[in-house]
Design a protein around this motif. Structure first.
Motif, PDB file in Angstrom:
ATOM      1  N   LYS A 154       0.825  -1.217   0.000  1.00 49.54           N
ATOM      2  CA  LYS A 154       0.000   0.000   0.000  1.00 49.54           C
ATOM      3  C   LYS A 154       0.860   1.269   0.000  1.00 49.54           C
ATOM      4  O   LYS A 154       0.722   2.130  -0.868  1.00 49.54           O
ATOM      5  CB  LYS A 154      -0.910   0.031   1.254  1.00 49.54           C
ATOM      6  N   THR A 155       1.721   1.368   1.012  1.00 48.77           N
ATOM      7  CA  THR A 155       2.469   2.617   1.188  1.00 48.77           C
ATOM      8  C   THR A 155       3.420   2.856   0.011  1.00 48.77           C
ATOM      9  O   THR A 155       3.522   3.973  -0.497  1.00 48.77           O
ATOM     10  CB  THR A 155       3.234   2.581   2.530  1.00 48.77           C
ATOM     11  N   THR A 156       4.083   1.797  -0.414  1.00 48.82           N
ATOM     12  CA  THR A 156       4.987   1.927  -1.560  1.00 48.82           C
ATOM     13  C   THR A 156       4.219   2.367  -2.802  1.00 48.82           C
ATOM     14  O   THR A 156       4.676   3.246  -3.540  1.00 48.82           O
ATOM     15  CB  THR A 156       5.662   0.562  -1.849  1.00 48.82           C
ATOM     16  N   ALA A 195      -3.108   7.590   7.712  1.00 46.34           N
ATOM     17  CA  ALA A 195      -4.175   6.983   8.524  1.00 46.34           C
ATOM     18  C   ALA A 195      -3.738   5.640   9.104  1.00 46.34           C
ATOM     19  O   ALA A 195      -4.514   4.974   9.772  1.00 46.34           O
ATOM     20  CB  ALA A 195      -5.447   6.821   7.705  1.00 46.34           C
ATOM     21  N   ASP A 196      -2.495   5.262   8.834  1.00 42.40           N
ATOM     22  CA  ASP A 196      -1.916   4.113   9.534  1.00 42.40           C
ATOM     23  C   ASP A 196      -1.229   4.689  10.766  1.00 42.40           C
ATOM     24  O   ASP A 196      -0.048   5.016  10.750  1.00 42.40           O
ATOM     25  CB  ASP A 196      -0.899   3.411   8.623  1.00 42.40           C
ATOM     26  N   THR A 197      -2.002   4.859  11.822  1.00 41.04           N
ATOM     27  CA  THR A 197      -1.485   5.571  12.999  1.00 41.04           C
ATOM     28  C   THR A 197      -0.885   4.624  14.034  1.00 41.04           C
ATOM     29  O   THR A 197      -0.353   5.067  15.043  1.00 41.04           O
ATOM     30  CB  THR A 197      -2.611   6.379  13.676  1.00 41.04           C
ATOM     31  N   PHE A 198      -0.996   3.313  13.782  1.00 50.19           N
ATOM     32  CA  PHE A 198      -0.557   2.346  14.801  1.00 50.19           C
ATOM     33  C   PHE A 198       0.949   2.345  14.994  1.00 50.19           C
ATOM     34  O   PHE A 198       1.448   2.305  16.098  1.00 50.19           O
ATOM     35  CB  PHE A 198      -0.987   0.925  14.409  1.00 50.19           C
ATOM     36  N   ARG A 199       1.664   2.347  13.876  1.00 46.01           N
ATOM     37  CA  ARG A 199       3.115   2.191  13.963  1.00 46.01           C
ATOM     38  C   ARG A 199       3.809   3.495  13.560  1.00 46.01           C
ATOM     39  O   ARG A 199       3.494   4.078  12.517  1.00 46.01           O
ATOM     40  CB  ARG A 199       3.572   1.078  13.018  1.00 46.01           C
ATOM     41  N   ALA A 200       4.767   3.896  14.384  1.00 50.57           N
ATOM     42  CA  ALA A 200       5.551   5.093  14.050  1.00 50.57           C
ATOM     43  C   ALA A 200       6.261   4.871  12.719  1.00 50.57           C
ATOM     44  O   ALA A 200       6.352   5.769  11.881  1.00 50.57           O
ATOM     45  CB  ALA A 200       6.561   5.371  15.160  1.00 50.57           C
ATOM     46  N   GLU A 203       6.425   7.211   9.417  1.00 49.04           N
ATOM     47  CA  GLU A 203       7.721   7.677   8.892  1.00 49.04           C
ATOM     48  C   GLU A 203       7.893   7.271   7.436  1.00 49.04           C
ATOM     49  O   GLU A 203       8.428   8.019   6.624  1.00 49.04           O
ATOM     50  CB  GLU A 203       8.865   7.096   9.732  1.00 49.04           C
ATOM     51  N   GLN A 204       7.451   6.067   7.113  1.00 49.37           N
ATOM     52  CA  GLN A 204       7.584   5.571   5.729  1.00 49.37           C
ATOM     53  C   GLN A 204       6.807   6.481   4.771  1.00 49.37           C
ATOM     54  O   GLN A 204       7.319   6.881   3.725  1.00 49.37           O
ATOM     55  CB  GLN A 204       7.027   4.143   5.658  1.00 49.37           C
ATOM     56  N   LEU A 205       5.600   6.852   5.180  1.00 50.61           N
ATOM     57  CA  LEU A 205       4.788   7.724   4.322  1.00 50.61           C
ATOM     58  C   LEU A 205       5.386   9.134   4.288  1.00 50.61           C
ATOM     59  O   LEU A 205       5.418   9.778   3.223  1.00 50.61           O
ATOM     60  CB  LEU A 205       3.338   7.764   4.812  1.00 50.61           C
ATOM     61  N   ALA A 221      -5.271   8.581   1.296  1.00 52.56           N
ATOM     62  CA  ALA A 221      -5.194   8.093   2.675  1.00 52.56           C
ATOM     63  C   ALA A 221      -4.574   6.702   2.702  1.00 52.56           C
ATOM     64  O   ALA A 221      -5.082   5.767   2.070  1.00 52.56           O
ATOM     65  CB  ALA A 221      -6.588   8.062   3.293  1.00 52.56           C
ATOM     66  N   ASP A 222      -3.486   6.588   3.433  1.00 53.33           N
ATOM     67  CA  ASP A 222      -2.815   5.300   3.612  1.00 53.33           C
ATOM     68  C   ASP A 222      -3.359   4.671   4.893  1.00 53.33           C
ATOM     69  O   ASP A 222      -3.325   5.284   5.959  1.00 53.33           O
ATOM     70  CB  ASP A 222      -1.301   5.542   3.754  1.00 53.33           C
ATOM     71  N   THR A 223      -3.879   3.478   4.809  1.00 53.70           N
ATOM     72  CA  THR A 223      -4.432   2.838   6.004  1.00 53.70           C
ATOM     73  C   THR A 223      -3.524   1.681   6.440  1.00 53.70           C
ATOM     74  O   THR A 223      -2.718   1.188   5.661  1.00 53.70           O
ATOM     75  CB  THR A 223      -5.852   2.289   5.737  1.00 53.70           C
TER      76      THR A 223
HETATM   77 MG   LIG Z   1       1.982   0.652   4.837  1.00 54.53          MG
END
Ligand SMILES: [Mg+2]
Ligand SMILES: Nc1nc2c(ncn2[C@@H]2O[C@H](COP(=O)(O)OP(=O)(O)OP(=O)(O)O)[C@@H](O)[C@H]2O)c(=O)[nH]1
Length: 357
Positions: free
Chosen positions: A165-167, A188-193, A197-199, A239-241
């Protein structure tokens, strides 16, 4: 000529909204292309004839990724007779390629009809007819992602963990930014720092805005992002989830909530609800498409990792499913690697030929 995005006519600029509350880093062009009233298809790397080698090189690598499957199918046509044994072998090869029972039966019936019509007598000719049948089956999946009918066009991206997704968002963002679209990303992927950071790294690299919040509610972050996208006259909000399995009921509910708040932030949004599918997932990919579609009403797919052990037949299964339910979920892009140029638009005929080279 290949275009990455289709640009719809830009509507009049919306009334400015209240300023967004979420934190955002800004480094974008002053005026977006949509605001400037441009109405052209948004091109990507392979646009002119000079870009042909890029697309051709990409196709060769796609064919290389699908080589094992293609070889398995081509093997069926090395004999001297077109008989029941040939069709039986082909059935096995298609099932092994992850095409699934329904698409396999459909292709076999269609192929037999084509063989009869063409009065083919040589197995090698049947292979060409199979390529025609596959291309025709996949054609409804071929559609361009449209940008610009709404301002901003809001795209929600979903999928299981690690699907790409993020890539894929990063690659799309780059193409959009290069085409002077003003993009805003919602983390919107708020779980992992690490996910934020990747986004953020993609946003920084492409000099686009990002709305991100440490440990925040994904729906709230998305709401803020869409609101910010409207008030700042962005062309696209993506929005990245966080990745999730469709069996994780509470997480699927969370996605539905994100979808709902997007609609609250902007009438008619989200304009695209995309599922990113790992091409290596085999038949499970179709199960993912069905489950995410049932929960969210998908508008399109991105199929990644067709460079690995992917068999490719799953696209036939997805096409057949769309056919059976009378509503196709198109494949906007396919990915064959981690680099920017590895994500390209999907074309049915090219795909069929890459598979059956
Ligand atoms: Mg991702
Ligand atoms: N070989 C290959 N790798 C890919 C492709 N697309 C993405 N990847 C890789 O797959 C891995 C996961 O990609 P991400 O974009 O982080 O996946 P994600 O869906 O955002 O993952 P989560 O947010 O953890 O659910 C990364 O190492 C990517 O570089 C592709 O088309 N081919």
């Amino acid at each position: 000529m290949f275009s990455f995005f289709k640009k719809k006519p830009a509507p009049p600029a919306p009334a400015p909204d209240a300023p967004a509350t979420a934190q955002a880093a800004t480094a974008t062009p002053e005026r977006s292309a949509a605001q400037a009233g441009q109405n052209t298809e948004v091109p990507v790397a392979p646009t002119s004839t000079a870009a042909w080698p890029t697309r051709q090189g990409w196709l060769s690598r796609l064919a290389e990724g699908l080589r094992k499957t293609g070889a398995g199918i081509s093997q069926v046509f090395t004999g001297t007779r077109i008989d029941d044994a040939l069709y039986e072998e082909l059935e096995s090869a298609l099932l092994l390629a992850d095409a699934g029972m329904s698409a396999t039966q459909f292709l076999l019936a269609d192929l037999k009809r084509r063989v009869k019509e063409a009065k083919a007598t040589e197995p090698v000719a049947v292979k060409g007819l199979l390529a025609d049948a596959v291309a025709e089956l996949l054609r409804p999946l071929e559609r361009s992602l449209s940008i610009g009918a709404a301002s901003p066009t809001v795209i929600m991206v979903t999928g299981v963990n690690g699907a790409g997704k993020t890539t894929s968002i990063g690659k799309l963002t780059r193409h959009l930014a290069e085409s002077d679209r003003k993009v805003l990303l919602a983390a919107a992927d708020t779980f992992r720092a690490a996910a934020r950071e990747q986004l953020a790294a993609w946003a920084g690299r492409n000099q686009v805005e990002i709305v991100s919040q440490e440990g925040g509610d994904p729906a709230a972050v998305t709401f803020d992002a869409v609101t910010a996208g409207r008030s700042r006259h962005c062309d696209v909000v993506i929005a990245d989830t966080a990745g999730r399995l469709p069996t994780q009921v509470h997480l699927m509910e969370e996605l539905k909530k994100i979808r709902r708040v997007i609609a609250k932030a902007q009438e008619g949004a989200p304009h695209e609800v995309l599922l990113v599918v790992d091409g290596n997932t085999g038949q499970n990919a179709l199960a993912q498409v069905k489950a995410f579609d049932a929960a969210l009403g998908l508008t399109g797919l991105i199929v990644t990792k067709l460079d690995g052990t992917a068999k490719g037949g799953v696209l036939a299964a997805i096409a057949r499913w769309g056919d059976e339910q009378g509503r196709v979920v198109p494949v906007y892009f396919i990915g064959i690697g981690e680099k920017l140029e590895d994500l390209q638009t999907f074309h049915a005929r090219e795909f069929a030929e890459a598979l059956l080279r």
